[in-house]
Design a protein around this motif. Structure first.
Motif, PDB file in Angstrom:
ATOM      1  N   PRO A 119       0.825  -1.219   0.000  1.00  0.00           N
ATOM      2  CA  PRO A 119       0.000   0.000   0.000  1.00  0.00           C
ATOM      3  C   PRO A 119       0.859   1.270   0.000  1.00  0.00           C
ATOM      4  N   ASP A 120       0.472   2.233  -0.822  1.00  0.00           N
ATOM      5  CA  ASP A 120       1.204   3.493  -0.918  1.00  0.00           C
ATOM      6  C   ASP A 120       1.414   4.141   0.444  1.00  0.00           C
ATOM      7  N   ASP A 121       0.345   4.253   1.226  1.00  0.00           N
ATOM      8  CA  ASP A 121       0.442   4.975   2.495  1.00  0.00           C
ATOM      9  C   ASP A 121       1.435   4.327   3.452  1.00  0.00           C
ATOM     10  N   GLU A 122       1.489   3.010   3.478  1.00  0.00           N
ATOM     11  CA  GLU A 122       2.415   2.316   4.366  1.00  0.00           C
ATOM     12  C   GLU A 122       3.867   2.521   3.921  1.00  0.00           C
ATOM     13  N   ILE A 123       4.115   2.392   2.622  1.00  0.00           N
ATOM     14  CA  ILE A 123       5.465   2.612   2.083  1.00  0.00           C
ATOM     15  C   ILE A 123       5.897   4.050   2.347  1.00  0.00           C
TER      16      ILE A 123
END
Length: 175
Positions: A119-123
């Motif tokens: 997921p973008d937000d986690e990365i």
């Protein structure tokens, strides 16, 4: 068909939103894959085959679980992006994931796997906290090459990151 990285990001994000899952087994079922089958392959890690509109993913049974998941995401990328080519050729076999030099379809399937699985937000949170790719891969229980490919997907979305090297040397089956 040739897809840009941004096209693949959008396709993967739509699937996650539509099916409300990133789990490769659940996503395979939701996308209509007839079966995900573990096999005792000697050399190849996985295969995607479409026969008479029946779609199958095969994965090497003795891989670590995190690698099985990566292989399935990769094969789902072929299903989503290259189904017609698979029908025409009789399927795809994966001997070396992340070996994309000269292979548009392999690179595209890897970008799809990175976008679906990470997921973008986690990365972005890990990047903001100052972690490097190796640390992020460790935290997310994935392969550093997949994180490097996710970096490419984030660049395609407009983030100003430096491109990262990725290699397949440690993934080879030379037996």
């Amino acid at each position: 068909m040739s897809y840009s990285t941004l096209d693949i990001v959008r396709i993967a994000d739509r699937q996650v939103k539509k099916y409300k899952t990133r789990d490769p087994y659940e996503l395979a079922a939701a996308l209509g894959i007839d079966a995900v089958v573990e096999r005792g392959f000697r050399l190849q890690r996985g295969a995607y085959i479409s026969i008479m509109r029946n779609r199958f993913i095969f994965v090497k049974k003795d891989l670590p679980e995190y690698m099985k998941r990566i292989v399935i995401w990769h094969e789902l990328g072929h299903d989503t992006l290259h189904r017609e080519e698979a029908r025409a050729s009789g399927g795809f076999q994966e001997f070396k994931l992340f070996e994309t030099l000269g292979s548009r379809m392999e690179y595209q399937a890897n970008i799809y796997a990175a976008q679906i699985s990470l997921p973008d937000d986690e990365i972005l949170e890990y990047i903001e906290e100052g972690y490097d790719l190796q640390q992020i891969a460790s935290f997310m229980k994935t392969d550093v090459n997949l994180v490097a490919l996710k970096n490419d997907a984030l660049i395609a979305q407009g983030f100003r990151f430096r491109r990262q090297e990725h290699t397949d040397a440690f993934l080879r089956y030379d037996r």
